[in-house]
Enzyme design. Sequence first.
Site, short mmCIF file in Angstrom:
data_model
loop_
_atom_site.label_atom_id
_atom_site.label_comp_id
_atom_site.label_asym_id
_atom_site.label_seq_id
_atom_site.Cartn_x
_atom_site.Cartn_y
_atom_site.Cartn_z
N LYS A 38 5.08 1.40 0.71
CA LYS A 38 5.93 1.17 -0.47
C LYS A 38 7.42 1.36 -0.15
O LYS A 38 8.25 0.55 -0.54
CB LYS A 38 5.51 2.06 -1.63
CG LYS A 38 4.19 1.63 -2.25
CD LYS A 38 3.87 2.38 -3.50
CE LYS A 38 2.48 2.17 -4.00
NZ LYS A 38 1.96 0.83 -4.08
N ASP B 88 -1.32 -1.75 4.81
CA ASP B 88 -1.47 -0.75 5.86
C ASP B 88 -2.80 -0.98 6.56
O ASP B 88 -3.84 -0.58 6.05
CB ASP B 88 -1.42 0.65 5.25
CG ASP B 88 -1.42 1.74 6.31
OD1 ASP B 88 -1.64 1.44 7.50
OD2 ASP B 88 -1.19 2.91 5.93
N ASP C 186 -11.02 -6.67 -2.47
CA ASP C 186 -10.00 -7.34 -3.28
C ASP C 186 -8.82 -7.79 -2.42
O ASP C 186 -8.25 -8.86 -2.62
CB ASP C 186 -9.48 -6.41 -4.38
CG ASP C 186 -10.55 -6.01 -5.37
OD1 ASP C 186 -11.60 -6.68 -5.42
OD2 ASP C 186 -10.35 -5.02 -6.09
N ARG D 183 -7.34 -14.28 1.44
CA ARG D 183 -8.11 -15.52 1.56
C ARG D 183 -7.59 -16.59 0.59
O ARG D 183 -7.38 -17.73 0.96
CB ARG D 183 -9.59 -15.25 1.29
CG ARG D 183 -10.50 -16.44 1.53
CD ARG D 183 -11.99 -16.11 1.29
NE ARG D 183 -12.45 -14.95 2.04
CZ ARG D 183 -12.75 -13.75 1.50
NH1 ARG D 183 -12.66 -13.56 0.21
NH2 ARG D 183 -13.16 -12.77 2.28
N GLY E 243 -3.25 -2.21 -7.58
CA GLY E 243 -4.23 -2.90 -6.73
C GLY E 243 -5.66 -2.44 -6.93
O GLY E 243 -6.55 -3.24 -7.20
N ASP F 88 -4.57 -6.79 -7.44
CA ASP F 88 -4.69 -7.78 -6.36
C ASP F 88 -5.43 -9.01 -6.86
O ASP F 88 -5.07 -10.15 -6.55
CB ASP F 88 -5.43 -7.19 -5.15
CG ASP F 88 -4.69 -6.03 -4.51
OD1 ASP F 88 -3.45 -6.02 -4.53
OD2 ASP F 88 -5.37 -5.12 -4.00
N THR G 86 2.23 -5.64 -8.10
CA THR G 86 1.19 -4.74 -8.57
C THR G 86 1.82 -3.43 -9.03
O THR G 86 2.82 -2.98 -8.48
CB THR G 86 0.15 -4.47 -7.47
OG1 THR G 86 0.80 -4.09 -6.27
CG2 THR G 86 -0.71 -5.69 -7.22
N GLY G 87 1.22 -2.85 -10.05
CA GLY G 87 1.55 -1.58 -10.67
C GLY G 87 2.77 -0.82 -10.20
O GLY G 87 3.90 -1.16 -10.53
N THR H 72 4.18 -0.48 -7.31
CA THR H 72 5.12 -1.20 -6.44
C THR H 72 6.15 -1.96 -7.26
O THR H 72 7.35 -1.91 -6.98
CB THR H 72 4.37 -2.16 -5.50
OG1 THR H 72 3.43 -1.41 -4.72
CG2 THR H 72 5.32 -2.89 -4.57
N HIS I 138 0.85 -1.19 0.00
CA HIS I 138 0.00 0.00 0.00
C HIS I 138 0.88 1.24 0.00
O HIS I 138 2.07 1.17 0.33
CB HIS I 138 -0.92 -0.01 1.22
CG HIS I 138 -2.02 -1.00 1.10
ND1 HIS I 138 -2.60 -1.59 2.19
CD2 HIS I 138 -2.66 -1.50 0.02
CE1 HIS I 138 -3.55 -2.41 1.78
NE2 HIS I 138 -3.60 -2.38 0.47
N HIS J 122 -10.38 -0.59 -2.24
CA HIS J 122 -10.49 -1.94 -2.82
C HIS J 122 -10.29 -3.02 -1.74
O HIS J 122 -9.77 -4.09 -2.01
CB HIS J 122 -9.50 -2.10 -3.97
CG HIS J 122 -8.06 -1.93 -3.57
ND1 HIS J 122 -7.54 -0.75 -3.10
CD2 HIS J 122 -7.04 -2.81 -3.56
CE1 HIS J 122 -6.25 -0.92 -2.82
NE2 HIS J 122 -5.94 -2.16 -3.10
#
Length: 122
Positions: A17, A85, A95, A101, A60, A65, A39-40, A42, A13, A92
């Site tokens: 980062k 965080d 997500d 999960r 994300g 995600d 993700t993007g 990051t 998050h 989101h």
Amino acid sequence: MAREKKVIALIAHDNKKKELVDWALMNKDLLKEYELCGTGHTAGLVQEATGLKVKPYLSGPLGGDQQIGAKVAEGKIDIVVFFWDPLQMQPHDPDIKALLRIAVVYNIPIATNKATADCIIK
């Protein structure tokens, strides 16, 4: 066909980062032994800081995600390092919970902080 290298997904998050980039820099020699994705933004930050190739997915909030969760379900990601965080509300959030999960369902190690990431990587 078995993959040569295990795959680590890197996610963080906004407020985490820098912490993830610092962790990646400290563990650069170990991370060289893995294929990396993230993700993007990051993924781009880690790649820029470390010089390691990091395959980018969407950010994300735009579905990254979910993309990583799908790769976990397909058996194409072996470890998730997700510096999230818990004190910041995320638009989101469903997500994020779905990714956490799915990692548990498929018995994939998921590190949500530096201490756990250190245990997994070493």
